[in-house]
Design a protein around this motif. Structure first.
Motif, short mmCIF file in Angstrom:
data_model
loop_
_atom_site.label_atom_id
_atom_site.label_comp_id
_atom_site.label_asym_id
_atom_site.label_seq_id
_atom_site.Cartn_x
_atom_site.Cartn_y
_atom_site.Cartn_z
N ALA A 48 5.57 53.66 -40.71
CA ALA A 48 6.34 52.41 -40.73
C ALA A 48 5.89 51.54 -41.90
CB ALA A 48 6.18 51.67 -39.41
N LEU A 49 4.59 51.48 -42.16
CA LEU A 49 4.07 50.68 -43.26
C LEU A 49 4.55 51.24 -44.60
CD1 LEU A 49 2.22 48.33 -44.04
CD2 LEU A 49 0.36 49.98 -44.20
N LEU A 50 4.51 52.56 -44.74
CA LEU A 50 4.99 53.17 -45.98
C LEU A 50 6.48 52.95 -46.16
CD1 LEU A 50 3.02 56.53 -46.07
CD2 LEU A 50 2.73 54.55 -47.56
N LEU A 51 7.24 53.07 -45.10
CA LEU A 51 8.68 52.91 -45.19
C LEU A 51 9.07 51.45 -45.46
CD1 LEU A 51 11.39 54.41 -44.91
CD2 LEU A 51 11.40 53.71 -42.53
N LEU A 52 8.48 50.53 -44.71
CA LEU A 52 8.86 49.12 -44.83
C LEU A 52 8.18 48.42 -46.00
CD1 LEU A 52 8.85 48.15 -41.06
CD2 LEU A 52 10.81 48.72 -42.50
N GLY A 53 7.07 48.96 -46.50
CA GLY A 53 6.38 48.35 -47.63
C GLY A 53 6.56 49.12 -48.91
N GLY A 54 6.54 50.45 -48.82
CA GLY A 54 6.60 51.28 -50.02
C GLY A 54 7.97 51.31 -50.67
N VAL A 55 9.01 51.35 -49.88
CA VAL A 55 10.37 51.41 -50.44
C VAL A 55 10.70 50.14 -51.23
CG1 VAL A 55 12.82 51.56 -49.86
CG2 VAL A 55 11.18 53.10 -48.78
N PRO A 56 10.44 48.94 -50.71
CA PRO A 56 10.72 47.74 -51.53
C PRO A 56 9.87 47.69 -52.80
CG PRO A 56 10.55 47.12 -49.24
CD PRO A 56 10.13 48.55 -49.33
N ILE A 57 8.62 48.12 -52.72
CA ILE A 57 7.77 48.12 -53.93
C ILE A 57 8.32 49.12 -54.94
CG2 ILE A 57 5.47 48.73 -54.77
CD1 ILE A 57 4.35 47.45 -52.22
N LEU A 58 8.76 50.28 -54.49
CA LEU A 58 9.33 51.28 -55.38
C LEU A 58 10.61 50.75 -56.03
CD1 LEU A 58 9.28 54.18 -56.48
CD2 LEU A 58 10.66 54.83 -54.50
N LEU A 59 11.47 50.08 -55.26
CA LEU A 59 12.68 49.50 -55.82
C LEU A 59 12.35 48.41 -56.85
CD1 LEU A 59 15.02 49.28 -52.72
CD2 LEU A 59 15.26 50.77 -54.70
N PHE A 60 11.34 47.60 -56.56
CA PHE A 60 10.90 46.57 -57.50
C PHE A 60 10.44 47.21 -58.80
CE2 PHE A 60 7.46 44.08 -59.36
CZ PHE A 60 8.11 42.89 -59.60
N LEU A 62 11.32 50.12 -60.04
CA LEU A 62 12.46 50.69 -60.76
C LEU A 62 13.26 49.61 -61.49
CD1 LEU A 62 13.73 53.36 -58.21
CD2 LEU A 62 12.63 53.76 -60.41
N VAL A 63 13.47 48.47 -60.84
CA VAL A 63 14.21 47.38 -61.49
C VAL A 63 13.40 46.83 -62.67
CG1 VAL A 63 15.06 45.02 -61.16
CG2 VAL A 63 15.56 46.77 -59.46
N TRP A 64 12.08 46.68 -62.47
CA TRP A 64 11.23 46.20 -63.55
C TRP A 64 11.31 47.14 -64.75
CZ3 TRP A 64 7.25 48.19 -66.36
CH2 TRP A 64 6.53 47.30 -67.15
N ALA A 65 11.24 48.43 -64.48
CA ALA A 65 11.30 49.41 -65.57
C ALA A 65 12.66 49.36 -66.27
CB ALA A 65 11.02 50.81 -65.03
N ALA A 66 13.73 49.21 -65.51
CA ALA A 66 15.06 49.16 -66.11
C ALA A 66 15.23 47.92 -67.00
CB ALA A 66 16.13 49.18 -65.02
N VAL A 67 14.52 46.84 -66.67
CA VAL A 67 14.66 45.61 -67.45
C VAL A 67 13.72 45.60 -68.65
CG1 VAL A 67 14.30 43.11 -67.36
CG2 VAL A 67 15.53 44.25 -65.52
N TYR A 68 12.47 46.01 -68.47
CA TYR A 68 11.46 45.83 -69.50
C TYR A 68 11.21 47.03 -70.41
CZ TYR A 68 10.12 41.31 -67.70
OH TYR A 68 10.12 40.00 -67.34
N VAL A 69 11.47 48.23 -69.96
CA VAL A 69 11.17 49.40 -70.79
C VAL A 69 12.05 49.47 -72.04
CG1 VAL A 69 11.19 51.92 -70.83
CG2 VAL A 69 10.07 50.72 -68.96
N PRO A 70 13.37 49.28 -71.97
CA PRO A 70 14.17 49.36 -73.20
C PRO A 70 13.73 48.40 -74.31
CG PRO A 70 15.61 49.51 -71.31
CD PRO A 70 14.24 49.15 -70.79
N PRO A 71 13.46 47.10 -74.03
CA PRO A 71 12.98 46.24 -75.12
C PRO A 71 11.61 46.68 -75.65
CG PRO A 71 13.71 44.89 -73.29
CD PRO A 71 13.75 46.30 -72.85
N LEU A 72 10.74 47.17 -74.78
CA LEU A 72 9.44 47.63 -75.24
C LEU A 72 9.57 48.84 -76.14
CD1 LEU A 72 7.29 47.20 -72.01
CD2 LEU A 72 7.16 45.87 -74.10
#
Length: 117
Positions: A48-60, A62-72
């Motif tokens: 439950a901890l991995l599902l409820l905590g890990g999935v939002p962190i993984l999504l965060f 992925l969004v961070w990488a999609a925003v910051y990796v191309p300019p870098l």
């Protein structure tokens, strides 16, 4: 003034008593699992901890990488405030102020704001 306070106190008391009565009368529901429904196994707290905590962190991430990796990758700065952009003069001369016409004589209006004090 005191009549208004007494009325306010009566209303407050009535609302509190009505709310408390509803809470006491509601009581807990004692129900079994309906017939035909499955009785699932308990879920592991680690899962439950991995599902409820890990999935939002993984999504965060992925969004961070999609925003910051191309300019870098392009070599741009991504710090707060960003880089100072180049000055732009829309509709102005292409090579800077060297193309601006200078004054031809003392009465010429070209080349400045002509302000007077």
């Amino acid at each position: 003034m005191t009549a208004m306070l007494v009325t306010l106190a009566r209303r407050t008391t009535a609302v509190l008593v009505a709310s408390a009565t509803l809470v006491v009368l509601a009581g807990p529901a004692h129900a079994d699992v309906p017939e035909g429904w499955s009785n699932p196994e308990p879920v592991s707290p680690l899962y439950a901890l991995l599902l409820l905590g890990g999935v939002p962190i993984l999504l965060f991430a992925l969004v961070w990488a999609a925003v910051y990796v191309p300019p870098l990758v392009r070599g741009e700065r991504v710090s707060a405030g960003g880089g100072a952009g180049e000055d732009q003069w829309f509709g102005g001369p292409r090579k800077g102020t060297s193309e601006l016409a200078g004054p031809d004589n003392d009465e010429s209006k070209a080349g400045g704001a002509s302000a007077r004090w």
